[in-house]
Write a protein that holds these residues in place. Structure first.
Motif, PDB file in Angstrom:
ATOM      1  N   THR A   1      52.441  67.364   0.257  1.00 17.65           N
ATOM      2  CA  THR A   1      51.751  65.749   0.195  1.00 17.65           C
ATOM      3  C   THR A   1      51.840  65.133  -1.403  1.00 17.65           C
ATOM      4  OG1 THR A   1      49.612  66.430  -0.148  1.00 17.65           O
ATOM      5  CG2 THR A   1      50.668  66.390   1.905  1.00 17.65           C
TER       6      THR A   1
ATOM      7  N   ARG B   1      54.783  61.801  -5.375  1.00 17.43           N
ATOM      8  CA  ARG B   1      55.872  61.574  -6.334  1.00 17.43           C
ATOM      9  C   ARG B   1      57.236  61.047  -6.125  1.00 17.43           C
ATOM     10  NH1 ARG B   1      55.823  65.964 -10.295  1.00 17.43           N
ATOM     11  NH2 ARG B   1      53.551  67.220  -9.787  1.00 17.43           N
TER      12      ARG B   1
ATOM     13  N   ARG C   1      47.324  55.189  -0.966  1.00 14.44           N
ATOM     14  CA  ARG C   1      46.688  56.666  -0.576  1.00 14.44           C
ATOM     15  C   ARG C   1      45.947  56.004   1.205  1.00 14.44           C
ATOM     16  NH1 ARG C   1      45.666  59.212  -4.041  1.00 14.44           N
ATOM     17  NH2 ARG C   1      44.962  61.186  -1.948  1.00 14.44           N
TER      18      ARG C   1
ATOM     19  N   ARG D   1      45.309  67.224  -2.862  1.00 12.62           N
ATOM     20  CA  ARG D   1      44.270  67.755  -3.150  1.00 12.62           C
ATOM     21  C   ARG D   1      42.894  66.705  -2.014  1.00 12.62           C
ATOM     22  NH1 ARG D   1      47.917  67.578  -5.788  1.00 12.62           N
ATOM     23  NH2 ARG D   1      47.704  68.058  -8.547  1.00 12.62           N
ATOM     24  N   ASP D   2      43.868  65.708  -1.283  1.00  8.68           N
ATOM     25  CA  ASP D   2      42.397  65.656  -0.168  1.00  8.68           C
ATOM     26  C   ASP D   2      42.419  65.651   1.470  1.00  8.68           C
ATOM     27  OD1 ASP D   2      45.087  64.059   0.183  1.00  8.68           O
ATOM     28  OD2 ASP D   2      44.256  61.939   0.783  1.00  8.68           O
TER      29      ASP D   2
ATOM     30  N   ARG E   1      45.407  65.375 -16.131  1.00 13.11           N
ATOM     31  CA  ARG E   1      45.822  64.761 -14.867  1.00 13.11           C
ATOM     32  C   ARG E   1      44.830  65.659 -14.027  1.00 13.11           C
ATOM     33  NH1 ARG E   1      50.317  66.437 -11.181  1.00 13.11           N
ATOM     34  NH2 ARG E   1      50.735  67.873 -11.666  1.00 13.11           N
TER      35      ARG E   1
ATOM     36  N   ARG F   1      39.352  59.478  -9.742  1.00 13.07           N
ATOM     37  CA  ARG F   1      39.747  58.028  -9.130  1.00 13.07           C
ATOM     38  C   ARG F   1      38.311  58.056  -8.445  1.00 13.07           C
ATOM     39  NH1 ARG F   1      44.370  61.459  -6.964  1.00 13.07           N
ATOM     40  NH2 ARG F   1      43.714  61.960  -4.507  1.00 13.07           N
TER      41      ARG F   1
HETATM   42  O1   DC Z   1      50.692  68.447  -5.752  1.00 15.52           O
HETATM   43  P1   DC Z   1      51.359  67.498  -6.931  1.00 15.52           P
HETATM   44  O2   DC Z   1      51.287  68.059  -8.577  1.00 15.52           O
HETATM   45  O3   DC Z   1      52.346  67.421  -6.976  1.00 15.52           O
HETATM   46  O4   DC Z   1      50.439  66.056  -6.908  1.00 15.52           O
HETATM   47  C1   DC Z   1      51.264  64.435  -7.867  1.00 15.52           C
HETATM   48  C2   DC Z   1      50.007  63.566  -7.720  1.00 15.52           C
HETATM   49  O5   DC Z   1      49.619  63.326  -6.888  1.00 15.52           O
HETATM   50  C3   DC Z   1      49.052  64.218  -8.417  1.00 15.52           C
HETATM   51  O6   DC Z   1      48.556  63.929  -9.387  1.00 15.52           O
HETATM   52  C4   DC Z   1      47.891  64.075  -7.122  1.00 15.52           C
HETATM   53  C5   DC Z   1      48.558  63.409  -6.815  1.00 15.52           C
HETATM   54  N1   DC Z   1      48.186  63.834  -5.027  1.00 15.52           N
HETATM   55  C6   DC Z   1      46.942  63.069  -4.317  1.00 15.52           C
HETATM   56  O7   DC Z   1      46.031  62.132  -4.784  1.00 15.52           O
HETATM   57  N2   DC Z   1      46.820  63.118  -3.230  1.00 15.52           N
HETATM   58  C7   DC Z   1      47.647  64.436  -2.519  1.00 15.52           C
HETATM   59  N3   DC Z   1      47.177  64.361  -1.606  1.00 15.52           N
HETATM   60  C8   DC Z   1      48.444  65.156  -2.917  1.00 15.52           C
HETATM   61  C9   DC Z   1      48.624  64.860  -4.204  1.00 15.52           C
END
Ligand code: DC
Length: 230
Positions: free
Chosen positions: A31, A36, A106, A127-128, A177, A184
């Motif tokens: 995700t 990205r 989001r 992340r979520d 990061r 957030r």
């Molecule tokens: O896993 P990654 O480093 O490729 O994720 C890139 C950015 O995207 C990371 O800084 C947070 C965000 N992200 C997010 O907020 N929710 C997700 N489900 C996946 C990534």
């Protein structure tokens, strides 16, 4: 079967989630790659990443395609162009947390992930995922690792691509990061109450994959037995 893999940057999510998906014959969705790809297009258009409405205009006008290829993971296409490598560039990495912090953005991206989740069994990493995208996941894994180890992994990744990076700078970027992602307002990085946490700091990729597969095959604790969703 739905498997959620969450955790901070560099904890090994993408590699582990992809390998677990391959071993179990499931689809895999990275995700972070969606945020990205959106960030890459915003930068190409010269859009201010802190301007939520402007980013939404980019989000609603891009042609984003994610193809799952066994052995390769997700291949990301923007308007037909393969941008899988480009979305990992430092300028995208530096801005993606800002793009991913916007509420409307989001909601838009999560709706796409939701559609993919509804199409059947999948392993998603992010992340979520365990908290927002698939709160009903059968398995929730939260991967952790020390900042130092995560920076070491990122450095090795860059070195494989022939790019030299400063280790202290990498650590600082990871800390930054982590801070942005976990503080957030909109669905911050957080371990779901019913997720199983694995500290990967001193484990090899194969060891983590084995541990996750062991859990799923019933040799460990099942997410649904360890408490309700948050
Ligand atoms: O896993 P990654 O480093 O490729 O994720 C890139 C950015 O995207 C990371 O800084 C947070 C965000 N992200 C997010 O907020 N929710 C997700 N489900 C996946 C990534």
């Amino acid at each position: 079967m739905k498997i959620a893999v969450d955790g901070p940057a560099g904890a090994g999510k993408s590699t582990i989630a992809r390998l677990v998906a391959e071993k179990l014959g499931l689809r895999y969705l990275d995700t972070g790659a969606m945020y990205r790809a959106l960030t890459l297009e915003a930068l190409r258009r010269g859009t201010d990443t802190s301007d939520e409405d402007a980013i939404m205009r980019v989000a609603t006008s891009i042609d984003l395609n994610i193809v799952f290829q066994a052995g390769k993971g997700n291949v990301i296409f923007l308007g037909g162009e393969d941008v899988t490598g480009l979305i990992r560039q430092p300028d995208v990495t530096a801005q993606v947390s800002v793009v991913a912090s916007h509420k409307k953005v989001r909601e838009f991206i999560v709706a796409l992930q939701d559609q993919i989740g509804k199409q059947g069994s999948v392993v998603m990493d992010g992340r979520d995922i365990g908290t927002v995208v698939m709160p009903d996941a059968d398995w929730k894994i939260f991967l952790q690792a020390s900042v130092e180890e995560r920076a070491r992994r990122r450095q090795a990744e860059f070195e494989r691509r022939g790019v030299e990076v400063d280790f202290d700078e990498l650590q600082e970027q990871i800390r930054m990061r982590d801070h942005l992602d976990s503080t957030r307002d909109n669905s911050p990085l957080r371990k779901a109450q019913d997720a199983v946490e694995i500290d990967t700091t001193s484990l090899t990729i194969a060891e983590v994959v084995d541990e996750v597969l062991g859990l799923i095959r019933g040799e460990g604790e099942h997410v649904q037995d360890s408490g309700g969703n948050p």
